[in-house]
Motif scaffolding. Structure first.
Motif, PDB file in Angstrom:
ATOM      1  N   PHE A  60      16.914 -42.027  21.304  1.00  0.00           N
ATOM      2  CA  PHE A  60      18.327 -42.312  21.079  1.00  0.00           C
ATOM      3  C   PHE A  60      19.191 -41.495  22.034  1.00  0.00           C
ATOM      4  N   TYR A  61      18.916 -40.201  22.149  1.00  0.00           N
ATOM      5  CA  TYR A  61      19.683 -39.352  23.065  1.00  0.00           C
ATOM      6  C   TYR A  61      19.507 -39.819  24.509  1.00  0.00           C
ATOM      7  N   ILE A  62      18.286 -40.153  24.889  1.00  0.00           N
ATOM      8  CA  ILE A  62      18.022 -40.608  26.255  1.00  0.00           C
ATOM      9  C   ILE A  62      18.829 -41.868  26.559  1.00  0.00           C
ATOM     10  N   GLU A  63      18.770 -42.848  25.678  1.00  0.00           N
ATOM     11  CA  GLU A  63      19.460 -44.124  25.893  1.00  0.00           C
ATOM     12  C   GLU A  63      20.975 -43.985  25.785  1.00  0.00           C
ATOM     13  N   ARG A  64      21.440 -43.331  24.744  1.00  0.00           N
ATOM     14  CA  ARG A  64      22.875 -43.268  24.460  1.00  0.00           C
ATOM     15  C   ARG A  64      23.630 -42.396  25.457  1.00  0.00           C
ATOM     16  N   LYS A  65      22.993 -41.295  25.884  1.00  0.00           N
ATOM     17  CA  LYS A  65      23.678 -40.348  26.751  1.00  0.00           C
ATOM     18  C   LYS A  65      23.160 -40.358  28.183  1.00  0.00           C
ATOM     19  N   ASN A  66      22.252 -41.290  28.469  1.00  0.00           N
ATOM     20  CA  ASN A  66      21.696 -41.442  29.815  1.00  0.00           C
ATOM     21  C   ASN A  66      21.098 -40.117  30.324  1.00  0.00           C
ATOM     22  N   LEU A  67      20.182 -39.558  29.531  1.00  0.00           N
ATOM     23  CA  LEU A  67      19.560 -38.281  29.847  1.00  0.00           C
ATOM     24  C   LEU A  67      18.089 -38.472  30.199  1.00  0.00           C
ATOM     25  N   SER A  68      17.534 -37.485  30.879  1.00  0.00           N
ATOM     26  CA  SER A  68      16.086 -37.450  31.071  1.00  0.00           C
ATOM     27  C   SER A  68      15.471 -36.866  29.796  1.00  0.00           C
ATOM     28  N   TYR A  69      14.148 -36.934  29.690  1.00  0.00           N
ATOM     29  CA  TYR A  69      13.484 -36.385  28.516  1.00  0.00           C
ATOM     30  C   TYR A  69      13.779 -34.889  28.340  1.00  0.00           C
ATOM     31  N   PRO A  70      13.602 -34.059  29.389  1.00  0.00           N
ATOM     32  CA  PRO A  70      13.914 -32.633  29.219  1.00  0.00           C
ATOM     33  C   PRO A  70      15.380 -32.371  28.860  1.00  0.00           C
ATOM     34  N   GLU A  71      16.290 -33.135  29.460  1.00  0.00           N
ATOM     35  CA  GLU A  71      17.714 -32.975  29.133  1.00  0.00           C
ATOM     36  C   GLU A  71      17.974 -33.316  27.667  1.00  0.00           C
ATOM     37  N   ALA A  72      17.331 -34.376  27.176  1.00  0.00           N
ATOM     38  CA  ALA A  72      17.507 -34.780  25.779  1.00  0.00           C
ATOM     39  C   ALA A  72      16.998 -33.701  24.838  1.00  0.00           C
ATOM     40  N   ILE A  73      15.829 -33.127  25.150  1.00  0.00           N
ATOM     41  CA  ILE A  73      15.281 -32.059  24.309  1.00  0.00           C
ATOM     42  C   ILE A  73      16.242 -30.878  24.260  1.00  0.00           C
TER      43      ILE A  73
END
Length: 67
Positions: free
Chosen positions: A38-51
């Protein structure tokens, strides 16, 4: 929980969250996954950024090991 999808415009609720399983699914656009997705898709983040952002939102320290 049921709501309008945050990933596309819609008038009827097709976005469902299963809190017990920790997953979401939109039956309109097909997007689904867990909180990290959800964070990756909604905020256009990479996996490490989302974590890192999830950890920050919950005041959890992230220690990076760059070995």
């Amino acid at each position: 929980m049921v709501a309008c999808c945050p990933f596309h415009d819609e008038k009827s609720s097709s976005f469902k969250v299963n809190e017990n399983k920790g997953i979401y699914k939109c039956f309109g656009c097909g997007k689904g996954g867990n909180v990290i997705n959800f964070y990756i898709e909604r905020k256009n983040l990479s996996y490490p950024e989302a974590i890192k952002e999830i950890a920050s939102d919950f005041n959890i320290a992230v220690i990076e090991d760059n070995k």
